[in-house]
Design a protein around this motif. Structure first.
Motif, PDB file in Angstrom:
ATOM      1  N   SER A  46      24.973  46.658 -46.970  1.00  0.00           N
ATOM      2  CA  SER A  46      23.890  46.989 -47.907  1.00  0.00           C
ATOM      3  C   SER A  46      22.532  46.575 -47.356  1.00  0.00           C
ATOM      4  N   THR A  47      22.513  45.464 -46.634  1.00  0.00           N
ATOM      5  CA  THR A  47      21.247  45.011 -46.052  1.00  0.00           C
ATOM      6  C   THR A  47      20.729  46.045 -45.044  1.00  0.00           C
ATOM      7  N   LEU A  48      21.637  46.586 -44.244  1.00  0.00           N
ATOM      8  CA  LEU A  48      21.253  47.606 -43.266  1.00  0.00           C
ATOM      9  C   LEU A  48      20.615  48.805 -43.967  1.00  0.00           C
ATOM     10  N   LEU A 399      23.771  37.178 -53.420  1.00  0.00           N
ATOM     11  CA  LEU A 399      25.077  37.413 -52.794  1.00  0.00           C
ATOM     12  C   LEU A 399      25.260  38.905 -52.586  1.00  0.00           C
ATOM     13  N   SER A 400      26.115  39.277 -51.639  1.00  0.00           N
ATOM     14  CA  SER A 400      26.449  40.691 -51.475  1.00  0.00           C
ATOM     15  C   SER A 400      27.239  41.140 -52.697  1.00  0.00           C
ATOM     16  N   GLY A 401      27.292  42.468 -52.925  1.00  0.00           N
ATOM     17  CA  GLY A 401      27.954  43.024 -54.102  1.00  0.00           C
ATOM     18  C   GLY A 401      29.368  42.484 -54.294  1.00  0.00           C
ATOM     19  N   GLY A 402      30.147  42.505 -53.243  1.00  0.00           N
ATOM     20  CA  GLY A 402      31.532  42.073 -53.332  1.00  0.00           C
ATOM     21  C   GLY A 402      31.645  40.586 -53.625  1.00  0.00           C
ATOM     22  N   ASN A 403      30.742  39.816 -53.069  1.00  0.00           N
ATOM     23  CA  ASN A 403      30.791  38.374 -53.304  1.00  0.00           C
ATOM     24  C   ASN A 403      30.366  38.013 -54.720  1.00  0.00           C
TER      25      ASN A 403
HETATM   26  N1  LIG Z   1      18.011  38.652 -50.868  1.00  0.00           N
HETATM   27  C1  LIG Z   1      18.886  37.891 -50.207  1.00  0.00           C
HETATM   28  N2  LIG Z   1      18.709  36.565 -50.076  1.00  0.00           N
HETATM   29  C2  LIG Z   1      19.589  35.797 -49.402  1.00  0.00           C
HETATM   30  N3  LIG Z   1      20.692  36.268 -48.814  1.00  0.00           N
HETATM   31  C3  LIG Z   1      20.930  37.588 -48.900  1.00  0.00           C
HETATM   32  C4  LIG Z   1      20.055  38.468 -49.618  1.00  0.00           C
HETATM   33  N4  LIG Z   1      20.561  39.734 -49.543  1.00  0.00           N
HETATM   34  C5  LIG Z   1      21.706  39.635 -48.821  1.00  0.00           C
HETATM   35  N5  LIG Z   1      21.918  38.363 -48.431  1.00  0.00           N
HETATM   36  C6  LIG Z   1      23.056  37.884 -47.621  1.00  0.00           C
HETATM   37  O1  LIG Z   1      23.228  38.742 -46.520  1.00  0.00           O
HETATM   38  C7  LIG Z   1      24.615  38.917 -46.188  1.00  0.00           C
HETATM   39  C8  LIG Z   1      24.934  40.391 -46.109  1.00  0.00           C
HETATM   40  O2  LIG Z   1      24.907  40.946 -47.414  1.00  0.00           O
HETATM   41  P1  LIG Z   1      25.129  42.495 -47.707  1.00  0.00           P
HETATM   42  O3  LIG Z   1      24.756  42.688 -49.123  1.00  0.00           O
HETATM   43  O4  LIG Z   1      24.430  43.303 -46.697  1.00  0.00           O
HETATM   44  O5  LIG Z   1      26.705  42.623 -47.505  1.00  0.00           O
HETATM   45  P2  LIG Z   1      27.643  43.906 -47.674  1.00  0.00           P
HETATM   46  O6  LIG Z   1      28.218  44.203 -46.332  1.00  0.00           O
HETATM   47  O7  LIG Z   1      26.923  44.990 -48.348  1.00  0.00           O
HETATM   48  O8  LIG Z   1      28.825  43.326 -48.592  1.00  0.00           O
HETATM   49  P3  LIG Z   1      29.613  43.969 -49.883  1.00  0.00           P
HETATM   50  O9  LIG Z   1      30.772  44.711 -49.322  1.00  0.00           O
HETATM   51  O10 LIG Z   1      30.097  42.732 -50.598  1.00  0.00           O
HETATM   52  O11 LIG Z   1      28.668  44.765 -50.680  1.00  0.00           O
HETATM   53  C9  LIG Z   1      25.373  38.175 -47.289  1.00  0.00           C
HETATM   54  O12 LIG Z   1      25.808  36.940 -46.776  1.00  0.00           O
HETATM   55  C10 LIG Z   1      24.358  37.973 -48.398  1.00  0.00           C
HETATM   56  O13 LIG Z   1      24.603  36.808 -49.147  1.00  0.00           O
END
Ligand SMILES: Nc1ncnc2c1ncn2[C@@H]1O[C@H](COP(=O)(O)OP(=O)(O)OP(=O)(O)O)[C@@H](O)[C@H]1O
Ligand SMILES: [Mg+2]
Length: 500
Positions: A46-48, A399-403
């Protein structure tokens, strides 16, 4: 891939408070392809996406669209470049109608006058084109989570993007509704739209992806060519977790006790048919049905979120008086809701506070405790469910969505309840963490807890349930015994096409 990529992201780095969420990630997207991103919860998917849509500014790296480098991507710019996105979070405005939500931020104006009628007409066209039914003037707050998800998708499509990004678009859906989304993705990619698609449903990914990229620890690990639809999913899973692994969970066998929890003649609506069933000590009762079959309503009525129009609820032969969720918690019932963002978490509070919220209410009422002091108590849950965080004091929002979902599960596991009602517990949770969750759930059952699990995830229902109760139109159609449980039988009863 013949043509030049429409999007290139090179060496992207993004840190939050010094922690690298993206660590030199590169990927590209070709015109008309469906490029799926997979990875464990917190991997950086999601960050990407948020870097590409200008929601996050990267610390380093290059974004190129149509061969042009954009050193400073913004939300407005990405929109102008034709990038549309369905975010994992629900960003709809709850007190606005369906139509208002579709066009908020892109109101059709003529000489500055909002054209409500034009908007309604366009919205209708979109719904027809997508083969969906939604009441256009309905307020979002009153809609089911799956309808809200459809609305998010319609909103993104309404902007006619050239590049469409979907982050977990089907995690709210059953197989039929997920199928609609997959059809839609196929259709628009044939029309030349390029799609980035994030999902934890690897079978779904295998069906629609031209390419699959595995992301782990903020890096791109490997990209698979799946144009023949023949990618090895076990290999994808192994890349996700960084070691060899398989997709299947094998449940341990143990002894199940006598009847513990009973629902007798429960009425969910004034004129609805009464619902009766029981669950044994140590049993996991799966609850299957199509979305809208009435499963969540039954759970809501049991827990006291929604009014009962008659009926009794008993535990160990004793009737429980439940008029509100607070009564349920007092009777040691835990309810893990399907709409976790709305009902399950206090997003602004620290993770540790979220995890201890219910448990503390039941154990030490009336005491003011500094949350920081509770951290040692929740370590076990954080490690057990593999909740990825930088500190237990970080806000749940980050936290990420899943977390986030794991935190909701965790807080109820911490509550020391006797009866667990799970509504779609593993939506949006990666394969590896799912297995962790099943392990925890099996432990609870072995301790003699009673578990009711609503799920639309077939492999989950089949591998975890001791019996499966099938609901259609608010009625119990059938309770399948262990040896009768199969995907085929569940679907036949859920659609009421069974003979016999
Ligand atoms: N605004 C923020 N502040 C601090 N940490 C963040 C923030 N956004 C994301 N993170 C951290 O960045 C990491 C990547 O998160 P991301 O949301 O990209 O994961 P994801 O691959 O989409 O996971 P999911 O499958 O659970 O959705 C995680 O450890 C998350 O806690
Ligand atoms: Mg995510």
């Amino acid at each position: 891939m013949p043509k030049a990529p429409i999007v290139e992201m090179r060496d992207i780095e993004k840190s939050f408070h010094g922690v690298k969420a993206l660590n030199g990630l590169s990927m590209d997207l070709y015109p008309g392809e469906v490029h799926c991103l997979v990875g464990e919860n917190g991997a950086g998917k999601s960050t990407l996406i948020k870097v590409l849509t200008g929601a996050h500014l990267p610390n380093r790296g290059t974004i190129i669209v149509d061969g042009v480098e954009y050193p400073h991507m913004t939300a407005a710019l990405s929109k102008k470049l034709g990038i549309g996105v369905v975010y994992q979070e629900n960003l709809l405005v709850p007190w606005m109608s369906v139509v208002e939500n579709i066009f908020v931020g892109q109101e059709m104006s003529r000489l500055g006058v909002m054209r409500h009628r034009d908007e309604v007409r366009r919205a209708q066209e979109l719904l027809e084109k997508l083969g969906l039914k939604l009441k256009l003037n309905q307020m979002v707050a009153n809609m089911s989570v799956s309808d809200q998800q459809f609305l998010k998708i319609i909103k993104a499509i309404s902007m006619e993007p050239r590049i469409l990004i979907m982050d977990e678009p089907t995690s709210m859906f059953n197989a039929t509704d997920a199928g609609k989304v997959l059809d839609l993705v196929r259709r628009i990619s044939k029309q030349g739209v390029s799609v980035i698609y994030i999902s934890h449903f690897l079978k779904e990914v295998k069906q629609i992806a031209d390419r699959i990229t595995v992301i782990r620890d903020g890096k791109s690990i490997r990209t698979y060519d799946n144009r023949g639809g023949d990618v090895e999913l076990d290999s994808v899973v192994s890349d996700m977790v960084g070691r060899s692994a398989t997709m299947f969970y094998q449940k341990e066998q143990y002894e199940i006790g006598g009847t513990a929890f009973e629902v007798k003649d429960l009425r969910v609506t004034p004129d609805g048919e009464p619902v009766s069933f029981d669950v044994r000590r140590g049993e996991i009762l799966g609850v299957a049905g199509m979305v809208g079959a009435g499963r969540t309503e039954i759970a809501n009525a049991i827990f006291g979120v929604r009014r009962k129009y008659g009926g009794r609820i008993l535990y160990e032969g004793k009737e429980l008086q439940i008029k509100s969720p607070r009564d349920s918690v007092r009777h040691r019932i835990a309810y893990i809701t399907e709409d976790r963002q709305k009902l399950g978490l206090n997003l602004n509070a620290p993770v540790v506070e979220n995890l201890t919220e219910v448990g503390m209410q039941t154990t030490i009422p009336g005491f003011f405790i500094r949350v920081r002091n509770l951290i040692p108590l929740v370590r076990g849950i954080i490690d057990g469910l593999k909740i990825k965080l930088t500190s237990p004091m970080m806000a749940a929002r980050n936290l990420s969505g899943g977390n986030q979902q794991k935190v909701v599960l965790g807080k109820w596991l911490f509550s020391n309840s006797d009866i667990f009602l799970f509504d779609e517990p593993t939506r949006g949770i990666d394969v590896n963490s799912k297995a962790e969750f099943y392990r925890v759930m099996t432990e609870l059952a072995k301790e003699g807890k009673t578990i009711i699990m609503i799920s639309s995830d077939m492999p989950e229902l089949i591998s975890i349930s001791d019996r499966v109760m099938v609901i259609a139109k608010g009625r119990i159609v059938k309770i399948l015994e262990k040896d009768e449980i199969s995907e085929n039988s569940i679907i036949r009863y859920a659609l009421e096409v069974h003979t016999a």
